[in-house]
Scaffold this active site. Sequence first.
Site, PDB file in Angstrom:
ATOM      1  N   THR A  53       0.710  -1.147  -0.085  1.00 66.64           N
ATOM      2  CA  THR A  53       0.219  -0.087   0.054  1.00 66.64           C
ATOM      3  C   THR A  53       0.874   1.296   0.153  1.00 66.64           C
ATOM      4  OG1 THR A  53      -1.907  -0.991   1.234  1.00 66.64           O
ATOM      5  CG2 THR A  53      -1.792   1.015   1.241  1.00 66.64           C
ATOM      6  N   GLY A  92       2.588  -2.892   8.409  1.00 72.84           N
ATOM      7  CA  GLY A  92       2.792  -3.179   9.660  1.00 72.84           C
ATOM      8  C   GLY A  92       4.471  -3.373   9.732  1.00 72.84           C
ATOM      9  N   GLU A 335      -6.185  -5.721   3.975  1.00 75.39           N
ATOM     10  CA  GLU A 335      -6.341  -6.798   3.149  1.00 75.39           C
ATOM     11  C   GLU A 335      -7.393  -6.948   2.102  1.00 75.39           C
ATOM     12  OE1 GLU A 335      -3.303  -8.632   3.528  1.00 75.39           O
ATOM     13  OE2 GLU A 335      -4.239  -8.891   1.497  1.00 75.39           O
TER      14      GLU A 335
HETATM   15  C1  HXC Z   1      -3.369  -7.421  10.156  1.00 68.85           C
HETATM   16  C2  HXC Z   1      -3.521  -6.333   9.006  1.00 68.85           C
HETATM   17  C3  HXC Z   1      -2.744  -6.997   7.672  1.00 68.85           C
HETATM   18  C4  HXC Z   1      -3.027  -6.205   6.356  1.00 68.85           C
HETATM   19  C5  HXC Z   1      -2.102  -6.388   5.323  1.00 68.85           C
HETATM   20  C6  HXC Z   1      -2.428  -5.393   4.147  1.00 68.85           C
HETATM   21  O1  HXC Z   1      -3.500  -4.959   4.084  1.00 68.85           O
HETATM   22  S1  HXC Z   1      -1.658  -5.691   2.848  1.00 68.85           S
HETATM   23  C7  HXC Z   1      -2.422  -5.066   1.390  1.00 68.85           C
HETATM   24  C8  HXC Z   1      -3.553  -5.436   0.976  1.00 68.85           C
HETATM   25  N1  HXC Z   1      -4.191  -5.010  -0.263  1.00 68.85           N
HETATM   26  C9  HXC Z   1      -5.329  -5.608  -0.776  1.00 68.85           C
HETATM   27  O2  HXC Z   1      -5.626  -6.331  -0.647  1.00 68.85           O
HETATM   28  C10 HXC Z   1      -5.401  -4.645  -2.302  1.00 68.85           C
HETATM   29  C11 HXC Z   1      -6.960  -4.937  -2.582  1.00 68.85           C
HETATM   30  N2  HXC Z   1      -6.706  -4.900  -3.957  1.00 68.85           N
HETATM   31  C12 HXC Z   1      -6.801  -5.821  -4.770  1.00 68.85           C
HETATM   32  O3  HXC Z   1      -6.455  -7.116  -4.488  1.00 68.85           O
HETATM   33  C13 HXC Z   1      -6.908  -5.621  -6.281  1.00 68.85           C
HETATM   34  O4  HXC Z   1      -6.454  -4.425  -6.609  1.00 68.85           O
HETATM   35  C14 HXC Z   1      -8.385  -5.812  -6.984  1.00 68.85           C
HETATM   36  C15 HXC Z   1      -8.681  -7.378  -6.614  1.00 68.85           C
HETATM   37  C16 HXC Z   1      -9.455  -4.867  -5.845  1.00 68.85           C
HETATM   38  C17 HXC Z   1      -8.336  -5.362  -8.454  1.00 68.85           C
HETATM   39  O5  HXC Z   1      -7.472  -5.971  -9.035  1.00 68.85           O
HETATM   40  P1  HXC Z   1      -7.403  -5.725 -10.681  1.00 68.85           P
HETATM   41  O6  HXC Z   1      -7.773  -4.316 -10.968  1.00 68.85           O
HETATM   42  O7  HXC Z   1      -5.951  -6.329 -11.086  1.00 68.85           O
HETATM   43  O8  HXC Z   1      -8.480  -6.721 -11.141  1.00 68.85           O
HETATM   44  P2  HXC Z   1      -9.758  -6.371 -11.792  1.00 68.85           P
HETATM   45  O9  HXC Z   1     -10.646  -6.046 -10.465  1.00 68.85           O
HETATM   46  O10 HXC Z   1      -9.736  -5.502 -12.813  1.00 68.85           O
HETATM   47  O11 HXC Z   1     -10.357  -7.802 -12.294  1.00 68.85           O
HETATM   48  C18 HXC Z   1      -9.745  -8.672 -13.305  1.00 68.85           C
HETATM   49  C19 HXC Z   1      -9.868  -9.886 -12.860  1.00 68.85           C
HETATM   50  O12 HXC Z   1      -8.842 -10.388 -12.206  1.00 68.85           O
HETATM   51  C20 HXC Z   1      -9.539 -11.077 -11.268  1.00 68.85           C
HETATM   52  N3  HXC Z   1      -8.804 -11.094  -9.926  1.00 68.85           N
HETATM   53  C21 HXC Z   1      -8.594  -9.814  -9.173  1.00 68.85           C
HETATM   54  N4  HXC Z   1      -7.990 -10.298  -8.171  1.00 68.85           N
HETATM   55  C22 HXC Z   1      -7.561 -11.498  -8.170  1.00 68.85           C
HETATM   56  C23 HXC Z   1      -7.048 -12.336  -7.243  1.00 68.85           C
HETATM   57  N5  HXC Z   1      -6.380 -12.015  -6.318  1.00 68.85           N
HETATM   58  N6  HXC Z   1      -6.832 -13.664  -7.607  1.00 68.85           N
HETATM   59  C24 HXC Z   1      -7.433 -14.247  -8.697  1.00 68.85           C
HETATM   60  N7  HXC Z   1      -8.237 -13.610  -9.643  1.00 68.85           N
HETATM   61  C25 HXC Z   1      -8.165 -12.164  -9.171  1.00 68.85           C
HETATM   62  C26 HXC Z   1     -11.024 -11.004 -10.951  1.00 68.85           C
HETATM   63  O13 HXC Z   1     -11.853 -11.652 -10.601  1.00 68.85           O
HETATM   64  C27 HXC Z   1     -11.032 -10.456 -12.523  1.00 68.85           C
HETATM   65  O14 HXC Z   1     -11.408 -11.638 -13.004  1.00 68.85           O
HETATM   66  P3  HXC Z   1     -12.729 -11.783 -14.383  1.00 68.85           P
HETATM   67  O15 HXC Z   1     -11.959 -10.854 -15.349  1.00 68.85           O
HETATM   68  O16 HXC Z   1     -12.535 -13.315 -14.868  1.00 68.85           O
HETATM   69  O17 HXC Z   1     -13.782 -11.264 -13.993  1.00 68.85           O
HETATM   70  C1  FAD Z   2      -4.366  -1.763  10.492  1.00 67.95           C
HETATM   71  C2  FAD Z   2      -3.957  -1.629   9.202  1.00 67.95           C
HETATM   72  C3  FAD Z   2      -2.814  -2.296   8.879  1.00 67.95           C
HETATM   73  C4  FAD Z   2      -2.415  -2.515   7.444  1.00 67.95           C
HETATM   74  N1  FAD Z   2      -1.244  -3.260   7.039  1.00 67.95           N
HETATM   75  C5  FAD Z   2      -0.959  -3.227   5.816  1.00 67.95           C
HETATM   76  C6  FAD Z   2       0.299  -3.854   5.564  1.00 67.95           C
HETATM   77  O1  FAD Z   2       1.101  -4.540   6.254  1.00 67.95           O
HETATM   78  N2  FAD Z   2       0.880  -3.896   4.199  1.00 67.95           N
HETATM   79  C7  FAD Z   2       0.090  -3.291   3.331  1.00 67.95           C
HETATM   80  O2  FAD Z   2       0.475  -3.191   2.148  1.00 67.95           O
HETATM   81  N3  FAD Z   2      -1.038  -2.220   3.552  1.00 67.95           N
HETATM   82  C8  FAD Z   2      -1.467  -2.419   4.768  1.00 67.95           C
HETATM   83  N4  FAD Z   2      -2.652  -1.909   4.937  1.00 67.95           N
HETATM   84  C9  FAD Z   2      -3.412  -0.936   4.026  1.00 67.95           C
HETATM   85  C10 FAD Z   2      -4.473  -1.468   3.639  1.00 67.95           C
HETATM   86  O3  FAD Z   2      -4.002  -2.759   2.789  1.00 67.95           O
HETATM   87  C11 FAD Z   2      -5.131  -0.379   2.785  1.00 67.95           C
HETATM   88  O4  FAD Z   2      -5.718   0.710   3.704  1.00 67.95           O
HETATM   89  C12 FAD Z   2      -6.588  -1.069   2.041  1.00 67.95           C
HETATM   90  O5  FAD Z   2      -6.160  -1.903   1.067  1.00 67.95           O
HETATM   91  C13 FAD Z   2      -7.535  -0.159   1.420  1.00 67.95           C
HETATM   92  O6  FAD Z   2      -6.951   0.851   0.704  1.00 67.95           O
HETATM   93  P1  FAD Z   2      -6.867   2.446   0.964  1.00 67.95           P
HETATM   94  O7  FAD Z   2      -6.548   2.677   2.101  1.00 67.95           O
HETATM   95  O8  FAD Z   2      -5.923   3.108  -0.293  1.00 67.95           O
HETATM   96  O9  FAD Z   2      -8.327   2.652   0.630  1.00 67.95           O
HETATM   97  P2  FAD Z   2      -9.131   3.190  -0.541  1.00 67.95           P
HETATM   98  O10 FAD Z   2      -9.000   2.193  -1.541  1.00 67.95           O
HETATM   99  O11 FAD Z   2      -8.815   4.750  -0.866  1.00 67.95           O
HETATM  100  O12 FAD Z   2     -10.709   3.110  -0.260  1.00 67.95           O
HETATM  101  C14 FAD Z   2     -11.380   4.352   0.260  1.00 67.95           C
HETATM  102  C15 FAD Z   2     -12.819   4.366  -0.014  1.00 67.95           C
HETATM  103  O13 FAD Z   2     -12.798   4.163  -1.544  1.00 67.95           O
HETATM  104  C16 FAD Z   2     -13.658   3.129  -1.566  1.00 67.95           C
HETATM  105  N5  FAD Z   2     -13.475   2.449  -3.056  1.00 67.95           N
HETATM  106  C17 FAD Z   2     -12.122   2.118  -3.502  1.00 67.95           C
HETATM  107  N6  FAD Z   2     -12.130   1.794  -4.808  1.00 67.95           N
HETATM  108  C18 FAD Z   2     -13.290   1.336  -4.935  1.00 67.95           C
HETATM  109  C19 FAD Z   2     -14.175   0.711  -5.949  1.00 67.95           C
HETATM  110  N7  FAD Z   2     -13.386   0.124  -6.997  1.00 67.95           N
HETATM  111  N8  FAD Z   2     -15.554   0.537  -5.986  1.00 67.95           N
HETATM  112  C20 FAD Z   2     -16.096   1.154  -4.880  1.00 67.95           C
HETATM  113  N9  FAD Z   2     -15.681   1.808  -3.838  1.00 67.95           N
HETATM  114  C21 FAD Z   2     -14.158   1.812  -3.905  1.00 67.95           C
HETATM  115  C22 FAD Z   2     -13.588   1.896  -0.517  1.00 67.95           C
HETATM  116  O14 FAD Z   2     -14.646   1.100  -0.623  1.00 67.95           O
HETATM  117  C23 FAD Z   2     -13.632   2.946   0.785  1.00 67.95           C
HETATM  118  O15 FAD Z   2     -14.742   3.057   1.203  1.00 67.95           O
HETATM  119  C24 FAD Z   2      -3.023  -1.807   6.494  1.00 67.95           C
HETATM  120  C25 FAD Z   2      -4.131  -0.839   6.805  1.00 67.95           C
HETATM  121  C26 FAD Z   2      -4.604  -0.834   7.963  1.00 67.95           C
HETATM  122  C27 FAD Z   2      -5.873   0.010   8.529  1.00 67.95           C
END
Ligand code: HXC
Ligand code: FAD
Length: 572
Positions: A53, A92, A335
């Site tokens: 992120t 984190g 996540e």
């Molecule tokens: C304790 C706290 C810990 C926290 C740790 C963290 O936060 S770590 C950071 C966590 N961050 C996240 O989780 C980020 C979340 N965002 C994402 O995962 C991705 O940006 C998204 C899935 C929302 C969108 O990805 P894309 O833009 O590449 O994909 P898009 O939505 O255009 O979809 C294109 C095609 O890919 C597929 N697709 C998307 N993600 C996929 C995946 N993980 N595994 C398999 N397939 C996937 C879709 O179903 C779709 O299939 P079809 O085309 O067949 O329909």
């Molecule tokens: C406690 C904590 C720990 C974390 N740890 C990690 C870590 O270890 N590593 C790491 O990489 N990240 C980490 N993160 C970051 C976390 O993964 C992101 O905050 C999360 O993926 C959301 O992305 P953003 O913060 O950019 O929110 P945004 O994506 O900007 O979301 C803001 C708002 O916009 C809306 N929005 C965004 N896209 C769409 C869409 N396509 N359609 C409709 N609505 C939409 C969302 O629903 C939300 O309401 C952590 C976050 C927290 C709070």
Amino acid sequence: MAAALQTLGGGIGITLHWIAFTPTIEQQATEEQKKKWLKLAQDVAIVGAYAQTEMGHGTFVRGLETTATYDPSTQEFVINSPTLTSTKWWPGGLGKTANHATVMAQLYTRGKCYGPHNFMVQIRSLENHQPCPGVTLGDIGPKMESNGNDNGFARFDHVRIPRENMLMKFARVEADGTYVQPPSSKLAYSNMVYLRGTFVMSAAQALASATTIAVRYSCVRRQSEMKPGEPEPQILEYQTQQYKLFPQLAAAYAFWFASWFMTQQHGSITGSMEKGDMSGLAELHALSAGLKSYTTAVTARGIDVCRMACGGHGYSHASGLPALFGGAAALCTAEGENTVMMLQTARYLVKCFAQSQAGKRLTGTVAYLSAVQPSPVAGNRNMSDLGTLVAAFQHRAARMVRHAAMQMQGEMQKGKAREDAWNSCSVLLIKAAEAHVHSFVVRNFAETVQTVEVDESVRAVLTSLCQLYSLYGITEHAGDFLKDGYLTGRDIDAASSHLSAMLARVRPDAVALVDAFDLHDKILRSVLGRYDGRVYEHLYEWAKKSPLNKSEVHESYYKYLQPFLKSNRAKL
Ligand SMILES: CCCCCC(=O)SCCNC(=O)CCNC(=O)[C@H](O)C(C)(C)COP(=O)(O)OP(=O)(O)OC[C@H]1O[C@@H](n2cnc3c(N)ncnc32)[C@H](O)[C@@H]1OP(=O)(O)O
Ligand SMILES: Cc1cc2nc3c(=O)[nH]c(=O)nc-3n(C[C@H](O)[C@H](O)[C@H](O)COP(=O)(O)OP(=O)(O)OC[C@H]3O[C@@H](n4cnc5c(N)ncnc54)[C@H](O)[C@@H]3O)c2cc1C
């Protein structure tokens, strides 16, 4: 050592080393790379963060701005933060703890961008823990909760890493800069799918903790008069208290069983993927995204219900409930933000619906979509029968998926672009996806209580809990079931009266059901939820340890109150 570090508070955050950094090496590194880093990570000889992120992007991974540009002349990648918003933000442990990070960056080679890929970057010296040259690090500041964890920021100023530091299990860059495609571009996201799956158990455990605290306290706490002149009853005797707590208790069990299924699914599908069969990836992504979103949202709300059910002492940090709520609230965002994740599930459901319309037989968690008849067969249903309840949830989900998909098709027939049609139906899509996940959780709960190897007396209690969970869901979302006449008003009334009966039936086993989570006082960290029930003595001891009680007259009296009082008295 590792266990000690895990419990370390005060600015040291090692959780993500275990749940994100190390699994990323396991899932994205080649065997060669695992030999180099995996044991170091498992033995905590290095400490890592999962740096994906950025300040400007979290959800939209394809929009990340950090770059990794391959330089064939030195066979190195140059990691760079080109803008302020490309600063890695939130990971984190990144602020002060980690000395390595897996950095998600846009891969450039031979002038072409190949999208986000993971790179291993050392960020601090192993000698003196100072940031490595070109790396700027820091903590992002106080948060809603978990302030013992140093969620940090990182900037990279043209930091050079060897080509071998690209995690190359799926995609590769050869020495001359040639990019080798992975079997699926989404394999770079596989560790997020894994982590989302683990969130289902995190949610179950958090809700189990909250219900343990609230149920135990509700047996200790006596309040008011149920009958004039009678002794004050345990607050758990009030039906309203049972209506607050028992559906949360049932949900904790439901999510616990759902996490068993998730873990089993993840294992078997990733096993097939290891052999090159990617067919299960889409279903795994849709299930993990939907379950993560649904269970964390219900858990956060449920913990707050438990807090409120404990009155004023629930609002005290002595209860442990505010901290539990803060942690669960984070799971709704981290996540994969819940809305976005549920839309991913909706995307999969719309696709499956179209396939079933075209005559394809659906399998797995969406099989019911093709089996459910659109026209409801109303009639007096046995609302205490688990099969009837499961069928009702599946009918509701199938109807809502069909409605959302048809609505979208209608918008496109009116000439809207697919993306615009999607956006204008996204509220319907979210509700349909939530109904789908809810029906999965109910079905899985019912199947588990019917098959799990337990004593029949235990099965009877779990069956009551499953009925309670299902009946609560039907009464809370009655409109969805009544809409096409699948359930009638009489069915809903029957569901409500069965629910009341279930509350009474679960009451005698409530304490045993929370004790069965086997959560030690050291894990619960709650005066209200103590196993020995000695709440009041320990509440007083806890309060006496408050920093404000270190002195009888606090220094603020002399600094602020005394002069203020004096000047007011002088005016009398
Ligand atoms: C304790 C706290 C810990 C926290 C740790 C963290 O936060 S770590 C950071 C966590 N961050 C996240 O989780 C980020 C979340 N965002 C994402 O995962 C991705 O940006 C998204 C899935 C929302 C969108 O990805 P894309 O833009 O590449 O994909 P898009 O939505 O255009 O979809 C294109 C095609 O890919 C597929 N697709 C998307 N993600 C996929 C995946 N993980 N595994 C398999 N397939 C996937 C879709 O179903 C779709 O299939 P079809 O085309 O067949 O329909
Ligand atoms: C406690 C904590 C720990 C974390 N740890 C990690 C870590 O270890 N590593 C790491 O990489 N990240 C980490 N993160 C970051 C976390 O993964 C992101 O905050 C999360 O993926 C959301 O992305 P953003 O913060 O950019 O929110 P945004 O994506 O900007 O979301 C803001 C708002 O916009 C809306 N929005 C965004 N896209 C769409 C869409 N396509 N359609 C409709 N609505 C939409 C969302 O629903 C939300 O309401 C952590 C976050 C927290 C709070």
